[in-house]
Design an enzyme around this catalytic site. Structure first.
Site, PDB file in Angstrom:
ATOM      1  N   ASP A 114      29.495 -10.321   5.147  1.00 52.82           N
ATOM      2  CA  ASP A 114      29.026 -10.417   3.775  1.00 52.82           C
ATOM      3  C   ASP A 114      28.965  -9.107   3.009  1.00 52.82           C
ATOM      4  O   ASP A 114      28.308  -9.028   1.972  1.00 52.82           O
ATOM      5  CB  ASP A 114      27.636 -11.064   3.760  1.00 52.82           C
ATOM      6  CG  ASP A 114      27.703 -12.541   4.086  1.00 52.82           C
ATOM      7  OD1 ASP A 114      28.526 -13.239   3.477  1.00 52.82           O
ATOM      8  OD2 ASP A 114      26.932 -12.987   4.956  1.00 52.82           O
ATOM      9  N   ASP A 183      32.249 -19.587   2.718  1.00 55.51           N
ATOM     10  CA  ASP A 183      31.589 -18.540   1.933  1.00 55.51           C
ATOM     11  C   ASP A 183      32.378 -17.232   1.940  1.00 55.51           C
ATOM     12  O   ASP A 183      32.276 -16.437   0.997  1.00 55.51           O
ATOM     13  CB  ASP A 183      30.201 -18.230   2.502  1.00 55.51           C
ATOM     14  CG  ASP A 183      29.412 -19.434   2.976  1.00 55.51           C
ATOM     15  OD1 ASP A 183      30.026 -20.361   3.548  1.00 55.51           O
ATOM     16  OD2 ASP A 183      28.183 -19.434   2.843  1.00 55.51           O
TER      17      ASP A 183
END
Length: 415
Positions: A114, A183
């Site tokens: 991320d 994601d």
């Protein structure tokens, strides 16, 4: 004035979003950012006291924060940058700089995928909205460092950036060796930008490889998405499951939102028509979803409780009277659809843009927008982090605010 701000009546003027905003409606959107600035001043004060990046609130309504190694750290400074860009308030600018620079150590974040969320939502927006050549140059160097860190999780034999380390699935038996989640599409924008500012194509090439493999294995025939795809060492998909959705074959609402946004962004960055086609098909699945509430704010999963969908998680002891909504999924989708509408035919554009406006109208109403000083200082209420983990259910989430503010910024620019 205090009573007006308290009830956020300014936000109700966004009823114009359903019909479309003209230049004469620009003050309504500007007032929305002024109100957001007031709310985030309250949130900033709490964050300063806690010395953590805001993420959500606890059961007592108190702010819960994180450090720079969490995936959500970049959304708070990113939201401040959106507000500053619209209000040009110097205090907001100072807060945005301070909280952006608090993330610098995260340029070495390599324990999960991320880093794009963390560093591009903060430093990337700072570069867009800050008029300071010296800082911009320093921030670009940090983005490049972050992009190189991101590549540490890329295996050319697999062709994808690994999302998580070895992890067990909800079925209790499957162990994911090389899990990639939908994601992860959101981290590719930073890589494309890194190629732009460095002149080195390797970052964009990795982004394209990741997008291509995601397109092959994360979508079903109807363009709904799997949350998790696990790969073997050769790059062959061996498991298609979920981690935050209801069932392996169901469609987690926020996952579908990530897909729409990610492939719209990749079309913008590459102009490859297959990405546009994928983004449009994923958007059509969402917009035409029969299990979508009238107000356009989705349940946390589109297929929860439906025939043919069996969860590996036992929800029976949760005491849920109804399934939670996810305002964050609605905000992400609205932002994505506003951009996507600019790449489509007139008819498609109208459908996507009107859907985004309807979603924003609902999000901007008292049903989802909190009164000033409440909701822990966050703007939006009623998001769901991960119901299977019984984590962050029906609470404000910092990334819901971020994509809501981005959507409004994009709408204002479009007008």
């Amino acid at each position: 004035m205090k009573e007006m701000i308290k009830n956020w009546l300014l936000l109700l003027s966004l009823g114009c979003l359903m019909q479309g905003c003209s230049r004469s409606d620009q003050p309504a959107l500007q007032d929305t950012f002024a109100a957001a600035q007031q709310q985030y001043r309250h949130l900033s004060e709490q964050a300063d006291s806690l010395q953590k990046f805001p993420r959500t609130i606890d059961a007592q309504g108190q702010l819960t924060g994180t450090n720079e190694w969490d995936w959500t750290g970049g959304f708070f400074p990113g939201s401040l940058w959106f507000i500053y860009n619209q209000t040009r308030n110097e205090q907001t600018k100072s807060e945005a700089i301070k909280w952006t620079e608090k993330l610098e150590a995260a340029k070495d974040l390599d324990q999960h995928h991320d880093i794009g969320f963390v560093m591009y939502c903060s430093y990337g927006n700072a570069i867009k909205y800050l008029d300071d050549p010296a800082k911009i140059q320093a921030y670009k160097a940090i983005i490049l460092h972050s992009a190189n860190t991101a590549l540490k999780r890329y295996d050319s034999k697999v062709g994808l950036i690994k999302s998580w380390n070895r992890k067990k699935a909800w079925d209790g038996t499957t162990v994911w060796q090389y899990p990639v989640i939908i994601d992860n599409m959101m981290n590719l924008e930073m890589l494309c930008y890194a190629s732009d500012i460095s002149g080195d194509p390797k970052y964009r090439e990795v982004a394209i490889s990741h997008a291509n493999k995601t397109m092959e294995n994360h979508f079903r025939a109807d363009y709904s998405t799997y949350h998790v795809v696990d790969y073997d060492s050769t790059g062959t998909a061996i498991h298609q499951q979920t981690n935050q959705g209801y069932a392996d074959n169901s469609t987690w609402a926020r996952g579908q939102a990530w897909a729409i946004y990610g492939f719209t962004m990749m079309y913008r960055e590459t102009k490859d028509p297959k990405y546009l086609q994928t983004a449009k098909k994923a958007a059509e699945y969402y917009v035409n979803q029969k299990n979508l509430p009238e107000d356009k704010i989705p349940w946390w999963d589109f297929n929860v409780g439906q025939q043919g969908y069996a969860s590996d998680v036992d929800f029976s002891g949760r005491g849920l009277t109804e399934q939670p909504r996810d305002a964050s999924a609605a905000a992400i989708t609205a932002s994505a659809l506003i951009e996507l509408s600019g790449f489509c035919s007139a008819n498609e554009s109208e459908i996507f843009l009107n859907f985004a406006k309807a979603s924003l109208k609902t999000l901007s109403s008292p049903a989802y927008t909190a009164p000033l000083g409440e909701n822990g200082g966050f703007i939006l209420m009623h998001s769901t982090g991960s119901l299977p983990h019984d984590s962050e259910v029906d609470v404000p989430l910092i990334y819901a605010d971020y994509y809501y503010l981005e959507a409004l910024s994009r709408l204002k620019t479009l007008n």
